[in-house]
Enzyme design. Sequence first.
Site, PDB file in Angstrom:
ATOM      1  N   ASP A   1     -73.900  95.981  55.393  1.00 12.22           N
ATOM      2  CA  ASP A   1     -72.599  95.552  54.880  1.00 12.22           C
ATOM      3  C   ASP A   1     -72.531  96.003  53.419  1.00 12.22           C
ATOM      4  OD1 ASP A   1     -72.492  94.238  57.288  1.00 12.22           O
ATOM      5  OD2 ASP A   1     -72.057  92.262  56.449  1.00 12.22           O
TER       6      ASP A   1
ATOM      7  N   SER B   1     -77.418  95.329  45.222  1.00 14.42           N
ATOM      8  CA  SER B   1     -78.400  96.384  45.429  1.00 14.42           C
ATOM      9  C   SER B   1     -77.735  97.517  46.194  1.00 14.42           C
ATOM     10  CB  SER B   1     -79.623  95.840  46.164  1.00 14.42           C
ATOM     11  OG  SER B   1     -79.257  94.827  47.074  1.00 14.42           O
TER      12      SER B   1
END
Length: 281
Positions: A101, A242
């Site tokens: 995602d 990240s």
Amino acid sequence: MTDNHCRTIQDKFLAFLYGHACTRMLLKPLTSKTFSNIGGRLLDSHASTMLIKPFIKANHIDMDEYEPALYSSYNDFFKRKIINGARPYKEDDNAFISPCDSRLSVYKIDNDSIFSIKNTQYTVKSLLRSRKLAEYYKDGYIWIFRLSVDDYHRYIYPVSGMKSVNRRINGVFHTVNPIANDYYPIYKENTREYCNIKNKCFGNVIMMEVGAMLVGKIENNDYNACRVFRGDEKGDFAFGGSTIVLITNKTAACPLDSILDNSLNNIETRVKQGETVGYKI
């Protein structure tokens, strides 16, 4: 407080931190491994569980999508596992799928192995620390999947095949928010780990995990060379935003037109794990 409001506050803070010479002086300690380790230990503590409910509420996270669990820490919650079937993907071997995602941008690599993210130039050689690998990916694509704190932080293999031993490159931990890229070449400064996956359909695919501010832990399940399968879980990130980076060569995958158009206009495309983002050329 809405999700957009939370993101606006975060973006404003990071713009202030990175956008002024005086505040950028604070970045050296904030992007260090020591700071990341301290933050990680705090978020691994049982006391950090008090942060879970406010985070769920502020980010409107549907917990029905996730396996029921009693969390021992905030990081335990952050790495929560989604229920089977919540992130389906096409069985078509010619479909190139998202490993996570995220918010996706795709950039063309030119014949000198250079690619540009906004106004910052990178070379594949500096990213991978390998001239030989950089040569293979000339005229290919680099796919940047940026995870935000509200995203699902487990990731899967996008292709099947034989993976190499992981290579880790130690560095610092800048935020992966786009504002940081205006001032620092974050993708060649941040700590990262990558492997090469040999696939019959897409050739050699580089899969790289990039650590970011407060993300000292890149937790891959397989370090050594082994056979892997599309859709199997590869690993997870501890707390923070990240990035997953995929690199494909010029005879491999072509991104969807909508994703390429958005990327050319500096617009990130919201994608889910397993979603088709390109096809075999």
